[in-house]
Write a protein that holds these residues in place. Structure first.
Motif, short mmCIF file in Angstrom:
data_model
loop_
_atom_site.label_atom_id
_atom_site.label_comp_id
_atom_site.label_asym_id
_atom_site.label_seq_id
_atom_site.Cartn_x
_atom_site.Cartn_y
_atom_site.Cartn_z
N SER A 101 0.82 -1.22 0.00
CA SER A 101 0.00 0.00 0.00
C SER A 101 0.85 1.27 0.00
O SER A 101 0.36 2.34 -0.34
N VAL A 102 2.13 1.16 0.40
CA VAL A 102 3.06 2.28 0.54
C VAL A 102 2.51 3.32 1.52
O VAL A 102 2.59 4.53 1.31
N TYR A 146 -5.51 0.01 -3.38
CA TYR A 146 -4.36 -0.52 -4.12
C TYR A 146 -4.86 -1.24 -5.37
O TYR A 146 -5.70 -2.14 -5.30
N ASP A 147 -4.35 -0.84 -6.52
CA ASP A 147 -4.75 -1.43 -7.80
C ASP A 147 -3.79 -2.58 -8.13
O ASP A 147 -2.64 -2.35 -8.53
N ARG A 148 -4.25 -3.80 -7.96
CA ARG A 148 -3.38 -4.96 -8.17
C ARG A 148 -2.97 -5.11 -9.63
O ARG A 148 -1.89 -5.61 -9.93
N GLU A 149 -3.83 -4.70 -10.54
CA GLU A 149 -3.51 -4.83 -11.95
C GLU A 149 -2.34 -3.93 -12.35
O GLU A 149 -1.42 -4.35 -13.07
N SER A 150 -2.35 -2.70 -11.88
CA SER A 150 -1.26 -1.78 -12.21
C SER A 150 -0.11 -1.88 -11.21
O SER A 150 0.98 -1.36 -11.48
N GLY A 151 -0.34 -2.53 -10.07
CA GLY A 151 0.69 -2.64 -9.05
C GLY A 151 1.02 -1.31 -8.40
O GLY A 151 2.17 -1.04 -8.06
N ASN A 152 -0.01 -0.49 -8.20
CA ASN A 152 0.25 0.83 -7.64
C ASN A 152 -0.98 1.29 -6.86
O ASN A 152 -2.09 0.79 -7.03
N PHE A 155 -4.55 6.05 -4.75
CA PHE A 155 -4.37 7.32 -4.05
C PHE A 155 -3.20 8.10 -4.66
O PHE A 155 -3.31 9.29 -4.96
N PHE A 156 -2.08 7.41 -4.83
CA PHE A 156 -0.88 8.08 -5.36
C PHE A 156 -1.09 8.54 -6.80
O PHE A 156 -0.62 9.61 -7.19
N GLU A 157 -1.81 7.74 -7.58
CA GLU A 157 -2.09 8.13 -8.96
C GLU A 157 -2.86 9.45 -9.01
O GLU A 157 -2.74 10.22 -9.96
N HIS A 158 -3.64 9.70 -7.96
CA HIS A 158 -4.43 10.94 -7.90
C HIS A 158 -3.70 12.06 -7.19
O HIS A 158 -4.28 13.13 -6.96
N ASP A 256 -11.41 -1.83 -3.59
CA ASP A 256 -11.63 -3.25 -3.33
C ASP A 256 -12.18 -3.42 -1.92
O ASP A 256 -11.42 -3.37 -0.94
N PRO A 257 -13.48 -3.62 -1.75
CA PRO A 257 -14.05 -3.75 -0.41
C PRO A 257 -13.55 -4.98 0.34
O PRO A 257 -13.51 -4.99 1.58
N THR A 258 -13.15 -6.02 -0.40
CA THR A 258 -12.69 -7.23 0.28
C THR A 258 -11.37 -7.01 1.02
O THR A 258 -11.04 -7.74 1.95
N ALA A 259 -10.62 -5.98 0.60
CA ALA A 259 -9.38 -5.66 1.32
C ALA A 259 -9.68 -5.20 2.73
O ALA A 259 -8.81 -5.28 3.61
N ILE A 260 -10.88 -4.72 2.96
CA ILE A 260 -11.30 -4.31 4.29
C ILE A 260 -11.87 -5.47 5.07
O ILE A 260 -11.54 -5.68 6.24
N THR A 261 -12.68 -6.28 4.44
CA THR A 261 -13.46 -7.28 5.18
C THR A 261 -12.81 -8.65 5.30
O THR A 261 -12.97 -9.33 6.32
N ASP A 262 -12.08 -9.09 4.29
CA ASP A 262 -11.56 -10.46 4.30
C ASP A 262 -10.52 -10.65 5.41
O ASP A 262 -9.52 -9.94 5.48
N GLY A 263 -10.77 -11.63 6.25
CA GLY A 263 -9.82 -11.96 7.31
C GLY A 263 -9.72 -10.92 8.41
O GLY A 263 -8.81 -11.00 9.26
N LEU A 264 -10.63 -9.96 8.46
CA LEU A 264 -10.56 -8.90 9.47
C LEU A 264 -10.71 -9.51 10.87
O LEU A 264 -11.70 -10.16 11.18
N GLY A 265 -9.70 -9.30 11.68
CA GLY A 265 -9.71 -9.84 13.04
C GLY A 265 -8.97 -11.15 13.18
O GLY A 265 -8.65 -11.57 14.30
N THR A 266 -8.68 -11.82 12.06
CA THR A 266 -7.94 -13.09 12.12
C THR A 266 -6.61 -13.02 11.37
O THR A 266 -5.66 -13.70 11.74
N GLU A 267 -6.56 -12.22 10.31
CA GLU A 267 -5.32 -12.05 9.55
C GLU A 267 -4.84 -10.62 9.73
O GLU A 267 -5.46 -9.68 9.22
N TRP A 268 -3.74 -10.46 10.43
CA TRP A 268 -3.25 -9.13 10.80
C TRP A 268 -2.10 -8.68 9.89
O TRP A 268 -1.15 -9.42 9.67
#
Length: 480
Positions: A101-102, A146-152, A155-158, A256-268
């Protein structure tokens, strides 16, 4: 039943996470980050902007609730302490980084949490828990952009400084926990802080010290928002994903909403945040590593004819453009964002402590004729291998051509301070001691390290911060 929005996902995670539920590696990571941030706050007092922010905060008045590092024995209102300490924490570009995420999460979240904790009389366990949760919220919001396709980062692009934008929200959740907000209150605190978050990163390219303010403003907003919710202000429950919400405003609705919800509380994400070994923009670190490696292999800087620094394509605009400015930084601060300078520093300086330290980034060295001569020989180009790895790491490939026709080449494909090349406990202690040297007594250095590394055992956060209120003046202090 309340609508299960993204803000409520984060609020429920925060409210439901107890200190006892924190994985051991998360607890350990938070305590080390607190010590790291406090060392950075001390070291930043070499800068004129640090004196300026402390003076500014002290002039504002208000109820004495929280400590400013180096601000004197009189405390200040919690939002102002968060402002000052956040500025200090980020000013040297020595604070930790999450990849890909930088983000630099701790420089906003830790000052906000410490100020809130001190103002409410919170203990160390509650503070560790709040920081852990705040860091996780910050990182997950950053990863949603974070845009996984562009690898960047989008936020920074803007042109947006994701560190301070996401840091404000993460810090607000941390502060909200320490101020005793309920789950509903934490939803509101996200809803309010989203209207206070900001940061423009043009200064990375062309100069200005405004970036030093960003984490302080984020931390101030965080504490202020939590206090306002405590007084009855509310925010929209759909603040993140709503039609006119955070992700629409900042990312034009691409997230990407799943970046917020997936594994929240179990994957730190917290334990994987990189500690910085060098006080410079993180994109430049492997350039210094490569240069130091070539020096150790026998490359004589005086015999260098040409240098080619290969880096990931997306970082060139930060550390290699405009190339004329990057080859001739006027200040130590500009040098921290220069690929050519880091190559020169690696070839000519360092060799102490962790390799390169604060004394390698003075205004005088930025303008040093020998370094300028080397910098003029550095080209910064895109390297396919480095680009393919970025932003999971910030690799560099340095090629040197000497006057005898020999070609030297060094690849550094992973950064020090992260999971692949972690800094040891001894190296982190060395970093803190170097940062505090001359401004804290040996006794106070030991005291702050001991209390910080055992933060969960403290009854009051003020006991950690009290030895940091008054610092020694260092004659001829650096302004790099």
């Amino acid at each position: 039943m309340a609508e299960h929005t993204l803000a409520r996902h984060l609020a429920e995670f925060a409210a439901d996470t107890s200190y006892e539920a924190l994985p051991r590696e998360v607890d350990d990571s938070v305590r080390k980050r607190v010590v790291d941030v406090l060392g950075l706050c001390v070291a930043a007092h070499r800068l004129p902007t640090s004196a300026a922010i402390v003076e500014h905060v002290r002039e504002q008045g208000g109820l004495p609730r929280a400590t400013v590092v180096g601000g004197g024995p009189t405390r200040v209102p919690a939002p102002l302490a968060a402002l000052a300490n956040g500025v200090l924490a980020h000013s040297l570009d020595y604070d930790d980084t999450h990849l890909p995420s930088v983000l630099h999460p701790s420089a906003s979240v830790v000052p906000a949490a410490l100020a809130a904790a001190e103002s409410t009389g919170a203990d160390g366990r509650d503070t560790v828990r709040a920081i852990a949760v705040g860091l996780e919220v910050c990182v997950r919001l950053g990863m949603a952009g974070y845009d996984r396709e562009s690898g960047n980062s989008t936020f920074f692009e803007h042109g947006q400084h994701a560190t301070s934008i996401c840091g404000a929200l993460g810090g607000a959740v941390a502060a909200g926990l320490l101020l005793g907000l309920t789950t509903d209150g934490l939803v509101d605190v996200l809803g309010i802080t989203a209207s206070m978050a900001g940061g423009i990163i043009e200064a990375n390219r062309t100069g200005g010290t405004v970036k030093r303010l960003h984490c302080g403003l984020a931390a101030q907003s965080a504490v202020t928002a939590a206090q306002l919710v405590g007084r009855g202000f509310t925010g929209p429950p759909t603040v993140l994903e709503g039609r006119f919400g955070f992700f629409e405003a900042f990312l034009h609705g691409v997230y990407d909403p799943t970046a917020i919800t997936d594994g929240l509380g179990t994957e730190w994400a917290v334990p994987g945040i990189f500690f910085k070994p060098y006080p410079a923009n993180h994109f430049t670190h492997t350039a210094a590593d490569a240069a130091m490696a070539l020096r150790e292999q026998g490359l004589d800087p005086a015999r260098v004819e040409r240098l080619v620094l290969g880096v990931p394509a997306p970082v060139i605009r930060t550390i290699g453009q405009p190339i004329e400015r990057k080859r001739a930084p006027e200040t130590g601060y500009q040098a921290q964002f220069s690929g050519p300078y880091m190559v020169a520093a690696g070839l000519l300086g360092g060799g102490r402590g962790l390799g390169l330290g604060l004394d390698d980034f003075t205004d005088e060295l930025a303008r040093d004729p020998a370094r300028r001569e080397l910098m003029a020989k550095v080209e910064v180009v895109a390297d396919d291998t480095a680009t393919g790895i970025f932003p999971e790491q910030f690799p560099a490939v340095l090629t040197a051509h000497d006057i005898d026709g020999r070609v030297w080449r060094q690849e550094v494909l992973s950064n020090r301070g992260g999971p692949d090349r972690p800094l040891s406990d001894a190296e982190l202690a060395l970093k803190f001691r170097d940062n505090a040297a001359g401004r804290l007594s040996g006794t106070d250095i030991d005291l702050v390290m001991d209390r910080g590394l055992n933060l969960g055992a403290l009854d009051r956060i003020q006991d950690l911060l009290r030895p940091l209120a008054e610092l020694k003046t260092v004659a001829g202090g650096h302004h790099g």
